[in-house]
Design a protein around this motif. Structure first.
Motif, short mmCIF file in Angstrom:
data_model
loop_
_atom_site.label_atom_id
_atom_site.label_comp_id
_atom_site.label_asym_id
_atom_site.label_seq_id
_atom_site.Cartn_x
_atom_site.Cartn_y
_atom_site.Cartn_z
N ALA A 131 8.61 37.52 13.02
CA ALA A 131 8.07 36.95 11.78
C ALA A 131 9.09 36.09 11.04
O ALA A 131 8.75 35.47 10.03
N ASP A 132 10.32 36.05 11.53
CA ASP A 132 11.39 35.33 10.85
C ASP A 132 11.05 33.85 10.75
O ASP A 132 10.82 33.17 11.75
N GLY A 133 11.02 33.33 9.53
CA GLY A 133 10.71 31.92 9.32
C GLY A 133 11.93 31.04 9.25
O GLY A 133 11.80 29.82 9.05
N ASP A 134 13.11 31.60 9.43
CA ASP A 134 14.35 30.82 9.36
C ASP A 134 14.60 30.19 10.72
O ASP A 134 15.36 30.70 11.55
N VAL A 135 13.95 29.06 10.96
CA VAL A 135 14.04 28.40 12.27
C VAL A 135 14.00 26.90 12.06
O VAL A 135 13.29 26.40 11.19
N ASP A 136 14.79 26.20 12.84
CA ASP A 136 14.85 24.74 12.74
C ASP A 136 14.41 24.12 14.07
O ASP A 136 14.52 24.75 15.12
N PRO A 137 13.93 22.87 14.02
CA PRO A 137 13.62 22.17 15.27
C PRO A 137 14.87 22.08 16.14
O PRO A 137 16.00 22.09 15.64
N SER A 138 14.67 22.00 17.44
CA SER A 138 15.81 21.91 18.35
C SER A 138 15.43 21.05 19.54
O SER A 138 14.25 20.75 19.76
N ASP A 139 16.43 20.63 20.30
CA ASP A 139 16.15 19.87 21.51
C ASP A 139 15.34 20.72 22.47
O ASP A 139 15.59 21.93 22.60
N LEU A 140 14.41 20.10 23.17
CA LEU A 140 13.56 20.85 24.09
C LEU A 140 14.31 21.23 25.36
O LEU A 140 13.95 22.21 26.01
N GLY A 141 15.31 20.46 25.73
CA GLY A 141 16.02 20.77 26.96
C GLY A 141 15.26 20.28 28.18
O GLY A 141 14.24 19.58 28.09
N ALA A 142 15.75 20.67 29.35
CA ALA A 142 15.16 20.20 30.60
C ALA A 142 13.78 20.83 30.82
O ALA A 142 13.52 21.95 30.38
N GLU A 143 12.93 20.09 31.50
CA GLU A 143 11.61 20.62 31.84
C GLU A 143 11.77 21.77 32.82
O GLU A 143 12.63 21.74 33.71
N VAL A 144 10.97 22.80 32.66
CA VAL A 144 11.03 23.95 33.55
C VAL A 144 9.72 24.08 34.31
O VAL A 144 8.68 23.59 33.88
N ALA A 145 9.79 24.74 35.46
CA ALA A 145 8.58 24.96 36.25
C ALA A 145 7.66 25.94 35.52
O ALA A 145 8.14 26.82 34.79
N PRO A 146 6.36 25.81 35.70
CA PRO A 146 5.45 26.78 35.08
C PRO A 146 5.78 28.18 35.57
O PRO A 146 6.18 28.38 36.71
N ALA A 176 8.34 24.23 13.57
CA ALA A 176 9.59 23.80 14.21
C ALA A 176 9.34 23.34 15.64
O ALA A 176 9.93 22.35 16.11
N GLY A 177 8.48 24.05 16.35
CA GLY A 177 8.15 23.64 17.72
C GLY A 177 7.47 22.29 17.76
O GLY A 177 7.78 21.43 18.60
N GLU A 178 6.52 22.08 16.84
CA GLU A 178 5.82 20.80 16.79
C GLU A 178 6.78 19.65 16.48
O GLU A 178 6.71 18.58 17.09
N GLU A 179 7.68 19.89 15.52
CA GLU A 179 8.63 18.84 15.16
C GLU A 179 9.58 18.54 16.31
O GLU A 179 9.99 17.39 16.51
N SER A 180 9.93 19.56 17.09
CA SER A 180 10.78 19.34 18.26
C SER A 180 10.08 18.43 19.27
O SER A 180 10.69 17.52 19.84
N VAL A 181 8.79 18.68 19.50
CA VAL A 181 8.03 17.86 20.44
C VAL A 181 7.86 16.44 19.89
O VAL A 181 7.94 15.46 20.63
N LEU A 182 7.62 16.33 18.59
CA LEU A 182 7.47 15.03 17.95
C LEU A 182 8.72 14.18 18.17
O LEU A 182 8.64 13.00 18.58
N VAL A 183 9.88 14.75 17.89
CA VAL A 183 11.14 14.03 18.08
C VAL A 183 11.35 13.67 19.54
O VAL A 183 11.78 12.56 19.88
N CYS A 184 11.02 14.59 20.43
CA CYS A 184 11.19 14.35 21.86
C CYS A 184 10.31 13.19 22.34
O CYS A 184 10.76 12.31 23.07
N GLU A 185 9.05 13.18 21.92
CA GLU A 185 8.13 12.11 22.34
C GLU A 185 8.56 10.76 21.80
O GLU A 185 8.55 9.75 22.52
N ARG A 186 8.95 10.72 20.55
CA ARG A 186 9.41 9.45 19.98
C ARG A 186 10.68 8.97 20.67
O ARG A 186 10.83 7.77 20.97
N GLY A 187 11.59 9.90 20.96
CA GLY A 187 12.82 9.52 21.65
C GLY A 187 12.56 9.04 23.06
O GLY A 187 13.19 8.09 23.54
N ARG A 188 11.63 9.71 23.76
CA ARG A 188 11.30 9.30 25.14
C ARG A 188 10.80 7.87 25.19
O ARG A 188 11.24 7.07 26.03
N LEU A 189 9.90 7.55 24.29
CA LEU A 189 9.31 6.21 24.28
C LEU A 189 10.31 5.16 23.83
O LEU A 189 10.39 4.07 24.42
#
Length: 215
Positions: A94-109, A142-155
């Motif tokens: 339940a801890d809300g003290d979390v910041d966006p972070s780099d997603l890192g390398a893609e992993v296998a399902p 935080a997870g959404e913002e991490s993906v947002l930054v990743c997608e913008r950076g990729r493009l």
């Protein structure tokens, strides 16, 4: 012995403290006449029982569900008796003290069972810790913002700054009723892609919750 050692590792995991799984496994080896592989398998079984209980388990010990009935009873009794650990686990998910972070390398399902093949998640004292974590809005954001930054950076890195500027945090800008969180682009084309983000602090095999609209 094996269960106690696993729970000590789990406590360190929840606290975010570093530890070496090998050292704990060797501790069991010194007291139990079993191979390292057999001990690792037993740790995986403990994870499976915790998963059935809706609890957090140790990443790296993927649940293996061929569990002896006696072990299932021991793990459940140990977990139900440890109110301090459950409180610690509840605080962690339940801890809300979390910041966006780099997603890192893609992993296998993950090699995980489909829900129909899983054991019933019975929870402990009415608590499903995975469900509680999935409703942690700060963690989800935080997870959404991490993906947002990743997608913008990729493009942008690929020379499509025009598309990067159009990536949209839908769940924030338009509300969370559309069934996805991020609208980006397929590859480097103008074709839209709709991304639903699920976030956990723990193993990629941890179950997540998805609504009919998201599907």
């Amino acid at each position: 012995m094996t269960v106690d050692v696993y729970f000590r590792m789990l406590t360190l995991e929840l606290a975010g403290e570093s530890y070496t799984k090998t050292e704990f496994r060797r501790e069991v080896e010194r007291d139990v006449a079993r191979s390292s592989g057999a001990i690792e398998y037993k740790f995986n079984n403990v994870s499976a029982v915790l998963d059935e209980l809706g609890a957090v388990w140790i990443p790296g010990y993927m649940p293996l569900r061929n569990v002896q009935d006696r072990l299932r009873v021991v793990v459940r009794e140990r977990f139900e008796a440890d109110s301090e650990l459950r409180a610690f686990m509840l605080k962690a998910v339940a801890d809300g003290d979390v910041d966006p972070s780099d997603l890192g390398a893609e992993v296998a399902p993950p090699n995980a069972d489909w829900p129909a093949a899983r054991g019933a998640r019975v929870g402990v004292l009415g608590l499903d810790f995975a469900a509680i974590e999935s409703s942690n809005r700060a963690l989800g954001r935080a997870g959404e913002e991490s993906v947002l930054v990743c997608e913008r950076g990729r493009l942008a890195t690929a020379g499509r700054a025009d598309l990067a500027a159009e990536v949209r945090h839908v769940s924030v800008v338009d509300g969370d009723g559309l069934g996805y969180d991020i609208r980006s682009f397929q590859g480097l084309t103008d074709e839209p892609v709709f991304i639903e983000v699920k976030t956990t602090r723990y193993g990629k095999e941890v179950p997540f919750y998805i609504s009919g609209t998201e599907v």
